[in-house]
Design an enzyme around this catalytic site. Structure first.
Site, PDB file in Angstrom:
ATOM      1  N   ASP A   1      -3.051  -2.273  -4.952  1.00  0.00           N
ATOM      2  CA  ASP A   1      -2.994  -1.822  -6.168  1.00  0.00           C
ATOM      3  C   ASP A   1      -4.619  -1.212  -7.535  1.00  0.00           C
ATOM      4  OD1 ASP A   1      -1.944  -3.088  -8.438  1.00  0.00           O
ATOM      5  OD2 ASP A   1      -2.728  -5.128  -8.561  1.00  0.00           O
TER       6      ASP A   1
ATOM      7  N   HIS B   1      -0.693   7.021  -8.463  1.00  0.00           N
ATOM      8  CA  HIS B   1      -0.300   7.290  -8.150  1.00  0.00           C
ATOM      9  C   HIS B   1      -0.530   8.546  -6.394  1.00  0.00           C
ATOM     10  CE1 HIS B   1       1.800   3.650  -8.654  1.00  0.00           C
ATOM     11  NE2 HIS B   1       3.209   4.127  -9.893  1.00  0.00           N
TER      12      HIS B   1
ATOM     13  N   LEU C   1      -2.817   3.649  16.742  1.00  0.00           N
ATOM     14  CA  LEU C   1      -2.020   2.978  15.164  1.00  0.00           C
ATOM     15  C   LEU C   1      -1.087   3.082  14.593  1.00  0.00           C
ATOM     16  CD1 LEU C   1      -3.560   1.908  12.688  1.00  0.00           C
ATOM     17  CD2 LEU C   1      -3.358   3.974  11.689  1.00  0.00           C
TER      18      LEU C   1
END
Ligand code: FPP
Length: 246
Positions: free
Chosen positions: A25, A42, A136
């Site tokens: 956020d 963004h 991962l």
């Protein structure tokens, strides 16, 4: 160790969470503070994604889930939604080779029927290319709602025993994930807000919550280390009186 929530493996003895989930956020505020368009935030956020993913792999975190776009984010202005969707598509196309080099498996959880066909093709290609990677597991939540996933799982339990582990399998399928991952051990939210925003509600039943005021574009690997340190300091009892043994 078995966690109380879903019966999935929890954190290992080395203090590394088996599953870290992040609500990224603060992109919009970061851009606005600099007099720039929210979409610039963004873009900067995508650079943070890259550095955090690499650091998570170096640290040995097995599963990392990033909240990239919630089902409620469709309510944002059309231009911002379009910019985000285009960013996801470009990110997936650009990151596959880096993921292959680093043993990172990409999955995307959430609905796909409202995504543009080109993005769905990009998701499928990235998932197929990296399916064998083991270092991962990177899960991007796109058009994701935990409550919708729970409702969908409840609808689709035909033939699956209604146990916690049966439900967890149905939930993985409802989120378009191919297999079950451990419950979230550490949930981190940047940007100063302290809420879950419909993210992994079942999977976070016993997650440790860490909130930081740092805005996502300025979040660094050192901030992730600080969150991991905070996590290690927590006394996890899963409802018992003493901390559970590994
Ligand atoms: C919330 O911050 C962030 C989002 C809704 C988008 C998250 C997207 C990225 C981090 C971009 C890159 C992601 C990938 C996977 C390539 P906000 O914009 O609501 O921030 P604000 O609260 O300051 O307005």
């Amino acid at each position: 160790m078995r966690s109380a929530a879903g019966g999935q493996r929890a954190a290992s003895d080395d203090g590394i969470p088996a599953h870290v989930a992040i609500i990224m956020d603060g992109n919009g505020r970061w851009a606005t503070q600099r007099g720039k368009a929210r979409t610039t935030g963004h873009l900067a956020g995508a650079r943070t994604v890259r550095s955090v993913v690499e650091h998570a792999r170096r640290t040995g975190i097995p599963v990392l889930t990033l909240y990239a776009f919630s089902a409620d984010n469709w309510r944002r202005p059309e231009a911002e939604v379009a910019a985000l969707m285009s960013l996801f598509r470009r990110y997936l196309a650009a990151e596959v080779s880096r993921c292959l080099e680093n043993g990172i498996r990409i999955s995307v959880i959430g609905r796909r029927d409202r995504l543009a066909p080109a993005l769905v093709r990009g998701i499928e290609a990235a998932e197929a290319a990296t399916r064998h990677c083991r270092d991962l597991r990177l899960r991007l939540a796109v058009d994701y709602s935990a409550r919708d996933a729970i409702v969908e799982a409840a609808r689709n339990t035909d033939g699956v025993p209604m146990t916690r582990s049966g439900f967890v399998r149905a939930l993985a399928l409802a989120s378009n994930d191919l297999d079950v991952v451990p419950d979230v051990d550490l949930l981190l939210r940047t940007g100063g807000e302290q809420r879950l925003s419909d993210f992994l509600l079942w999977e976070c039943a016993y997650a440790e919550l860490v909130f930081t005021r740092r805005l996502w574009p300025e979040f660094t690997p050192r901030d992730l280390d600080a969150a991991l340190l905070e996590y290690r300091r927590r006394d996890r009892r899963f409802g018992a009186i003493e901390a559970a043994a590994g």
